[in-house]
Design an enzyme around this catalytic site. Sequence first.
Site, mmCIF file in Angstrom:
data_model
loop_
_atom_site.group_PDB
_atom_site.id
_atom_site.type_symbol
_atom_site.label_atom_id
_atom_site.label_comp_id
_atom_site.label_asym_id
_atom_site.label_seq_id
_atom_site.Cartn_x
_atom_site.Cartn_y
_atom_site.Cartn_z
ATOM 1 N N LYS A 98 0.846 -1.208 0.000
ATOM 2 C CA LYS A 98 0.000 0.000 0.000
ATOM 3 C C LYS A 98 0.882 1.260 0.000
ATOM 4 O O LYS A 98 1.953 1.249 -0.582
ATOM 5 C CB LYS A 98 -0.988 -0.041 1.174
ATOM 6 N N GLU A 144 -10.956 -10.994 -0.881
ATOM 7 C CA GLU A 144 -10.633 -10.199 0.306
ATOM 8 C C GLU A 144 -11.910 -9.597 0.900
ATOM 9 O O GLU A 144 -12.364 -8.536 0.451
ATOM 10 C CB GLU A 144 -9.693 -9.051 -0.077
ATOM 11 N N SER A 201 -6.175 -9.581 6.871
ATOM 12 C CA SER A 201 -5.566 -9.918 8.171
ATOM 13 C C SER A 201 -4.949 -11.320 8.191
ATOM 14 O O SER A 201 -5.029 -12.021 9.200
ATOM 15 C CB SER A 201 -6.580 -9.742 9.307
ATOM 16 N N GLY A 252 -1.471 -7.608 3.436
ATOM 17 C CA GLY A 252 -1.240 -6.182 3.609
ATOM 18 C C GLY A 252 -0.260 -5.936 4.736
ATOM 19 O O GLY A 252 0.956 -5.993 4.571
ATOM 20 N N GLY A 253 -0.789 -5.691 5.927
ATOM 21 C CA GLY A 253 0.034 -5.324 7.085
ATOM 22 C C GLY A 253 1.244 -6.218 7.294
ATOM 23 O O GLY A 253 2.364 -5.732 7.510
HETATM 24 P P1 PGA Z 1 -4.296 -6.759 5.548
HETATM 25 O O1 PGA Z 1 -4.567 -6.214 4.063
HETATM 26 O O2 PGA Z 1 -3.488 -8.028 5.414
HETATM 27 O O3 PGA Z 1 -3.572 -5.677 6.234
HETATM 28 O O4 PGA Z 1 -5.645 -7.039 6.152
HETATM 29 C C1 PGA Z 1 -4.875 -7.088 3.021
HETATM 30 C C2 PGA Z 1 -5.057 -6.297 1.756
HETATM 31 O O5 PGA Z 1 -5.567 -5.172 1.797
HETATM 32 O O6 PGA Z 1 -4.688 -6.776 0.670
#
Ligand code: PGA
Length: 255
Positions: A11, A170, A216, A237-238
């Site tokens: 991101k 997602e 997540s 993501g994170g």
């Molecule tokens: P997240 O994000 O793993 O932080 O929940 C996933 C994504 O937006 O692809």
Amino acid sequence: MRKKIIAGNWKMNKTQEEAMVLASEVIHMAQDEVDSSVILVMGTPFIYLQAVKKLIPAGGHIFVGAQNCHSEVSGAFTGEVSVPMLRSVGIEYVIVGHSERREYFKEDNAQLAKKVDLLIGYGMTPLFCCGESLEIRKAGNHLDFVKNQLTESLFHLSAQDFEKIVIAYEPIWAIGTGETATSAQAQEMHQTLRKHIAHQYTQTVADKISILYGGSMKPNNASELLAEADVDGGLIGGASLIARDFIDIAKSYPA
Ligand code: PGA
């Protein structure tokens, strides 16, 4: 055998120096620890794509990917990045239709169909994101809603082109919230989508499509999710911002 893919979505995070450190760590750990049957994609901000690509040894299982592209080939779209531009710097994977793009930049299924067409036309791999909001899930409409996202953005493709797509399911309520879908919820959706694909194309086509789960996904829940029959990988993501976590997720496939 379907491709195993663990893709990171950085991101809008990291300065150049931080990005180089993260990418180097991921590459070194991946070479030492991750089976070469697992494809790793680092979805970096546009501005770091080329620098990260230079760090990656050619011909391996590690790639850099973009997080978006424009739906037109070129023209007066100030600030945008086109598919031919990405192709010209050697990018192979592009995330399209992330829920943040859909929500904040009002991208719709028809526009995403155009992006997918361009990417396939330029020989690249779209990581096509889909997923429902909490409201839609609570109303019990999540399976139909996500099926329709595939229908409207992907089902115009020939079977041959459809096979080039990677899907990432997602659920929006699980993104960045720390609340992951249960492995049963993920499996239910992935199986439903695979059946939907089989109905539109053939079972053989459906069986070739990698469907990633995102929302997540962390080292402590990845093995349970990846053990499900129709969960072929993850969009992270994170946890993709921490090399150790990203690599541990990639090591979570069942033996
Ligand atoms: P997240 O994000 O793993 O932080 O929940 C996933 C994504 O937006 O692809």
